[in-house]
Design an enzyme around this catalytic site. Structure first.
Site, PDB file in Angstrom:
ATOM      1  N   ARG A   1       0.815  -1.207   0.000  1.00 13.83           N
ATOM      2  CA  ARG A   1       0.000   0.000   0.000  1.00 13.83           C
ATOM      3  C   ARG A   1       0.863   1.277   0.000  1.00 13.83           C
ATOM      4  O   ARG A   1       0.546   2.242  -0.667  1.00 13.83           O
ATOM      5  CB  ARG A   1      -0.883  -0.009   1.245  1.00 13.83           C
ATOM      6  CG  ARG A   1      -2.231   0.553   0.971  1.00 13.83           C
ATOM      7  CD  ARG A   1      -3.143   0.317   2.128  1.00 13.83           C
ATOM      8  NE  ARG A   1      -3.035  -1.083   2.587  1.00 13.83           N
ATOM      9  CZ  ARG A   1      -3.944  -1.670   3.324  1.00 13.83           C
ATOM     10  NH1 ARG A   1      -5.007  -1.020   3.692  1.00 13.83           N
ATOM     11  NH2 ARG A   1      -3.792  -2.911   3.706  1.00 13.83           N
TER      12      ARG A   1
ATOM     13  N   HIS B   1       6.228 -25.834  12.789  1.00 13.19           N
ATOM     14  CA  HIS B   1       7.642 -26.221  12.716  1.00 13.19           C
ATOM     15  C   HIS B   1       7.934 -27.552  13.424  1.00 13.19           C
ATOM     16  O   HIS B   1       8.590 -28.434  12.879  1.00 13.19           O
ATOM     17  CB  HIS B   1       8.528 -25.136  13.336  1.00 13.19           C
ATOM     18  CG  HIS B   1       8.294 -23.764  12.784  1.00 13.19           C
ATOM     19  ND1 HIS B   1       7.977 -23.533  11.470  1.00 13.19           N
ATOM     20  CD2 HIS B   1       8.321 -22.530  13.366  1.00 13.19           C
ATOM     21  CE1 HIS B   1       7.830 -22.235  11.270  1.00 13.19           C
ATOM     22  NE2 HIS B   1       8.030 -21.600  12.401  1.00 13.19           N
TER      23      HIS B   1
ATOM     24  N   ASP C   1       2.262 -20.844  17.145  1.00 10.38           N
ATOM     25  CA  ASP C   1       3.386 -20.169  16.495  1.00 10.38           C
ATOM     26  C   ASP C   1       4.508 -21.142  16.112  1.00 10.38           C
ATOM     27  O   ASP C   1       5.172 -20.950  15.098  1.00 10.38           O
ATOM     28  CB  ASP C   1       3.926 -19.098  17.469  1.00 10.38           C
ATOM     29  CG  ASP C   1       5.017 -18.241  16.855  1.00 10.38           C
ATOM     30  OD1 ASP C   1       4.768 -17.671  15.777  1.00 10.38           O
ATOM     31  OD2 ASP C   1       6.104 -18.125  17.457  1.00 10.38           O
TER      32      ASP C   1
ATOM     33  N   LYS D   1      15.607 -25.442   6.324  1.00 14.39           N
ATOM     34  CA  LYS D   1      16.887 -25.541   7.036  1.00 14.39           C
ATOM     35  C   LYS D   1      17.652 -26.775   6.557  1.00 14.39           C
ATOM     36  O   LYS D   1      17.095 -27.867   6.478  1.00 14.39           O
ATOM     37  CB  LYS D   1      16.645 -25.619   8.557  1.00 14.39           C
ATOM     38  CG  LYS D   1      16.097 -24.306   9.138  1.00 14.39           C
ATOM     39  CD  LYS D   1      15.904 -24.423  10.645  1.00 14.39           C
ATOM     40  CE  LYS D   1      15.063 -23.288  11.200  1.00 14.39           C
ATOM     41  NZ  LYS D   1      15.771 -22.027  11.339  1.00 14.39           N
TER      42      LYS D   1
ATOM     43  N   ASP E   1       6.939 -23.253   5.393  1.00 16.99           N
ATOM     44  CA  ASP E   1       7.299 -23.535   6.773  1.00 16.99           C
ATOM     45  C   ASP E   1       8.816 -23.437   6.755  1.00 16.99           C
ATOM     46  O   ASP E   1       9.484 -24.342   6.245  1.00 16.99           O
ATOM     47  CB  ASP E   1       6.846 -24.935   7.198  1.00 16.99           C
ATOM     48  CG  ASP E   1       7.098 -25.150   8.679  1.00 16.99           C
ATOM     49  OD1 ASP E   1       8.219 -24.839   9.121  1.00 16.99           O
ATOM     50  OD2 ASP E   1       6.189 -25.597   9.389  1.00 16.99           O
ATOM     51  N   HIS E   2       9.356 -22.354   7.262  1.00 10.98           N
ATOM     52  CA  HIS E   2      10.778 -22.116   6.987  1.00 10.98           C
ATOM     53  C   HIS E   2      11.682 -23.158   7.643  1.00 10.98           C
ATOM     54  O   HIS E   2      12.836 -23.300   7.274  1.00 10.98           O
ATOM     55  CB  HIS E   2      11.191 -20.689   7.356  1.00 10.98           C
ATOM     56  CG  HIS E   2      11.412 -20.446   8.814  1.00 10.98           C
ATOM     57  ND1 HIS E   2      10.399 -20.210   9.694  1.00 10.98           N
ATOM     58  CD2 HIS E   2      12.547 -20.411   9.552  1.00 10.98           C
ATOM     59  CE1 HIS E   2      10.900 -20.045  10.899  1.00 10.98           C
ATOM     60  NE2 HIS E   2      12.198 -20.147  10.859  1.00 10.98           N
TER      61      HIS E   2
ATOM     62  N   LYS F   1      10.001 -19.522  24.580  1.00 12.76           N
ATOM     63  CA  LYS F   1      10.781 -18.290  24.471  1.00 12.76           C
ATOM     64  C   LYS F   1      11.406 -17.986  25.823  1.00 12.76           C
ATOM     65  O   LYS F   1      10.920 -18.438  26.853  1.00 12.76           O
ATOM     66  CB  LYS F   1       9.881 -17.139  24.017  1.00 12.76           C
ATOM     67  CG  LYS F   1       9.340 -17.362  22.613  1.00 12.76           C
ATOM     68  CD  LYS F   1       9.060 -16.075  21.891  1.00 12.76           C
ATOM     69  CE  LYS F   1       8.466 -16.322  20.518  1.00 12.76           C
ATOM     70  NZ  LYS F   1       9.459 -16.510  19.460  1.00 12.76           N
TER      71      LYS F   1
ATOM     72  N   GLU G   1      14.285 -20.960  22.381  1.00 12.45           N
ATOM     73  CA  GLU G   1      14.753 -19.643  21.943  1.00 12.45           C
ATOM     74  C   GLU G   1      15.143 -18.842  23.167  1.00 12.45           C
ATOM     75  O   GLU G   1      14.455 -18.902  24.193  1.00 12.45           O
ATOM     76  CB  GLU G   1      13.634 -18.903  21.227  1.00 12.45           C
ATOM     77  CG  GLU G   1      13.269 -19.512  19.910  1.00 12.45           C
ATOM     78  CD  GLU G   1      12.213 -18.673  19.195  1.00 12.45           C
ATOM     79  OE1 GLU G   1      12.571 -17.743  18.489  1.00 12.45           O
ATOM     80  OE2 GLU G   1      11.023 -18.955  19.398  1.00 12.45           O
TER      81      GLU G   1
ATOM     82  N   LYS H   1       3.371 -18.066   6.724  1.00 11.57           N
ATOM     83  CA  LYS H   1       2.611 -18.480   7.892  1.00 11.57           C
ATOM     84  C   LYS H   1       2.077 -17.244   8.591  1.00 11.57           C
ATOM     85  O   LYS H   1       2.607 -16.156   8.340  1.00 11.57           O
ATOM     86  CB  LYS H   1       3.479 -19.311   8.827  1.00 11.57           C
ATOM     87  CG  LYS H   1       4.651 -18.531   9.400  1.00 11.57           C
ATOM     88  CD  LYS H   1       5.234 -19.189  10.593  1.00 11.57           C
ATOM     89  CE  LYS H   1       4.338 -19.002  11.803  1.00 11.57           C
ATOM     90  NZ  LYS H   1       5.088 -18.884  13.061  1.00 11.57           N
TER      91      LYS H   1
HETATM   92  C1  BG6 Z   1       8.742 -18.147  13.503  1.00 14.10           C
HETATM   93  C2  BG6 Z   1       7.976 -17.758  14.746  1.00 14.10           C
HETATM   94  O1  BG6 Z   1       7.919 -18.890  12.638  1.00 14.10           O
HETATM   95  O2  BG6 Z   1       9.863 -18.942  13.891  1.00 14.10           O
HETATM   96  C3  BG6 Z   1       8.868 -17.003  15.710  1.00 14.10           C
HETATM   97  O3  BG6 Z   1       6.872 -16.939  14.387  1.00 14.10           O
HETATM   98  C4  BG6 Z   1      10.107 -17.811  16.008  1.00 14.10           C
HETATM   99  O4  BG6 Z   1       8.174 -16.700  16.919  1.00 14.10           O
HETATM  100  C5  BG6 Z   1      10.779 -18.267  14.724  1.00 14.10           C
HETATM  101  O5  BG6 Z   1      10.989 -16.973  16.741  1.00 14.10           O
HETATM  102  C6  BG6 Z   1      11.911 -19.218  15.018  1.00 14.10           C
HETATM  103  O6  BG6 Z   1      12.621 -19.460  13.865  1.00 14.10           O
HETATM  104  P1  BG6 Z   1      14.157 -19.842  13.899  1.00 14.10           P
HETATM  105  O7  BG6 Z   1      14.495 -20.112  12.474  1.00 14.10           O
HETATM  106  O8  BG6 Z   1      14.871 -18.658  14.476  1.00 14.10           O
HETATM  107  O9  BG6 Z   1      14.261 -21.033  14.779  1.00 14.10           O
END
Ligand code: BG6
Length: 486
Positions: free
Chosen positions: A46, A237, A232, A179, A174-175, A337, A213, A145
């Site tokens: 936007r 993941h 989340d 990896k 889904d990142h 976290k 984390e 996501k």
């Molecule tokens: C994201 C979450 O999908 O993955 C975050 O929304 C999280 O809250 C993150 O911190 C963790 O990803 P990575 O690659 O740092 O383990």
């Protein structure tokens, strides 16, 4: 090999993801010569920006060198409001203009990096302008996501997107699947003769997955407070990791073959019923504490978070996979976290020897062989096994066979986004989640969401920031302990 000429359109391009992840990933591909000759990135959001302003903004995390300057010439911008139908005419004209000027083939990837509330309308508007399907050229849609916030919304989102695109055009990110060390799990299991024969209920006592984390919610309190660790991290993941650990060997390394096996794992997850949630799932929330002499805020004091919030920043769960391979083997997964370290690992705990001949020394449980697959950081694989302590008698101790990716000279681990973007450009959806798998994963967590929402008696345990979560999560593992990686 290089992907075909195309334009990558990023919706929500003025947001953080573009400058932090997508543009640096594209730049890394560019530097390796993996970007097609005739290619452009068209940012669409936007905000009103010129091409140059967009290059400046999106290039914030690129190095200040000539390569980066050359790469930035591939970035363009068009102001598009996702909900404004008329703007899609502008978008289409701009695409055609770029194709002419840069000699680009009209293949398109649309990357949705917007709030999920506008995914459907974008898909619809693209379809109405004839941009979603083509006989001759590829049209792909990458969806960030969260894919839904519960089972119903995920099902609805699938219906919505699939009214305008076919399943094989939709790439759900889904990142974690991007990896390197997650993909290596397939090679560890199916590229070696020594592990797979042991990879079952006869030899494995339990499986553990930890994704810890050290950061808190940072500036994302507003989003996170409506999400929580279960939505989340765990629903997507962690369950995908479980899919890779638990799946049967695919017939070939191809998208559908692998994704079929993952869906079967999700379908075999033994449901945790609402009235069993207290027994199998522990949730926690970090409270203020002092870490290394510094005062750290509790979750409820974070910006954007409700001061009476019951959102979990930690979740630990025990569950079973009801199939022949895994019958009776407990799986333990946890994520949180503000834990003491950033570490993600899968631990396979093998059964003990059937008859103990030697003196047991060391910590209890150490006599189990363990295979630790370290997803991040310090990616690698560690095998713990028993050796004789040199000297008199038969004292036995646990030693490590330890492989670190960092020991492979000259090896650079590509970022998850780099790998995933390249795969999508090449039309390979193996490392993207399929619609049915996403729904199965939601199906599994839905009773837990329900129980937490409707039963106020289920506790949210506090844990001081910088610790390994609530003590009650230790009780989940009744025949041993979590592995504390540091
Ligand atoms: C994201 C979450 O999908 O993955 C975050 O929304 C999280 O809250 C993150 O911190 C963790 O990803 P990575 O690659 O740092 O383990």
């Amino acid at each position: 090999k290089k992907p075909k000429s195309h334009i990558l359109v990023i919706f929500g391009a003025s947001g953080d993801l573009t400058k932090r992840k997508l543009v640096p990933a594209l730049f890394d591909l560019f530097r390796q010569g993996l970007i097609p000759e005739n290619f452009a990135v068209l940012g669409a959001s936007r905000t009103r920006l010129s091409d140059d302003e967009f290059r400046e903004k999106a290039g914030e995390f690129l190095p200040a060198d000539q390569d980066a300057e050359n790469f930035k010439k591939l970035l363009f911008y068009e102001s598009v409001s996702p909900t404004e139908q008329l703007d899609y005419k502008k978008l289409k004209d701009r695409l055609e203009d770029l194709e002419k000027k840069k000699n680009i083939t009209p293949n398109y990837i649309f990357y949705l990096s917007t709030p999920p509330s506008v995914y459907e309308i974008i898909a619809k508007n693209l379809a109405e302008k004839g941009l979603s399907k083509s006989e001759k050229y590829f049209r792909r849609l990458i969806v960030e996501k969260p894919f839904g916030t519960d089972l119903k919304s995920a099902q609805q989102l699938n219906i919505d997107l699939l009214s305008f695109f076919n399943e094989n055009q939709v790439y759900r990110i889904d990142h974690y699947l991007g990896k390197e060390s997650v993909q290596n799990m397939l090679v560890t299991r199916f590229g070696n003769g020594i592990f797979e024969p042991l990879w079952n209920r006869n030899f494995i006592e339990r499986v553990e997955v930890t994704s810890a984390e050290s950061l808190g919610v940072e500036s994302r309190g507003g989003y996170y407070d409506h999400s929580g660790a279960l939505r989340d991290m765990l629903q997507n993941h962690l369950l995908q990791l479980v899919g890779f650990v638990a799946m049967e060997p695919p017939v070939v390394i191809e998208a559908d073959a692998i994704r079929n096996e993952i869906v079967k794992v999700f379908q075999s997850l033994r449901p945790i019923k609402e009235n069993q949630v207290c027994e199998f799932v522990i949730r926690g929330q970090y409270t203020s504490s002092t870490i290394k002499g510094e005062k750290v805020k509790g979750y409820r004091e974070e910006p954007g978070v409700d001061q009476n919030s019951r959102t979990e920043t930690f979740v630990a769960m025990k569950f079973f996979i009801d199939n022949w391979r895994w019958g009776g083997v407990p799986f333990f997964i946890r994520t949180g976290k503000k834990l003491p370290a950033r570490v993600t690992e899968v631990v396979i705990h093998f059964k003990q020897v059937p008859h103990h001949l030697f003196n047991q020394v060391g910590i209890p449980g150490a006599e189990n062989n363990q295979l630790v697959i370290r997803i991040q950081p310090d990616e690698g694989v560690l095998l713990k096994f028993r050796m004789k302590t040199p000297g008199a008698g038969f004292q036995v101790q646990t030693v490590n066979m330890d492989f670190h990716y960092s020991d492979m000279a000259e090896v650079r681990l590509p970022s998850a986004y780099e790998r995933l973007l390249l795969d999508c450009m090449q039309g390979d959806a193996t490392l993207y989640s399929r619609g049915d798998a996403v729904e199965e994963a939601w199906k599994f967590v839905q009773p837990i969401l329900n129980a937490w929402e409707f039963n106020p008696d289920i506790p949210v345990f506090g844990y001081p920031a910088g610790t390994w979560g609530p003590e009650s999560s230790d009780k989940l593992i009744n025949n041993g302990q979590w592995r504390y990686p540091c």
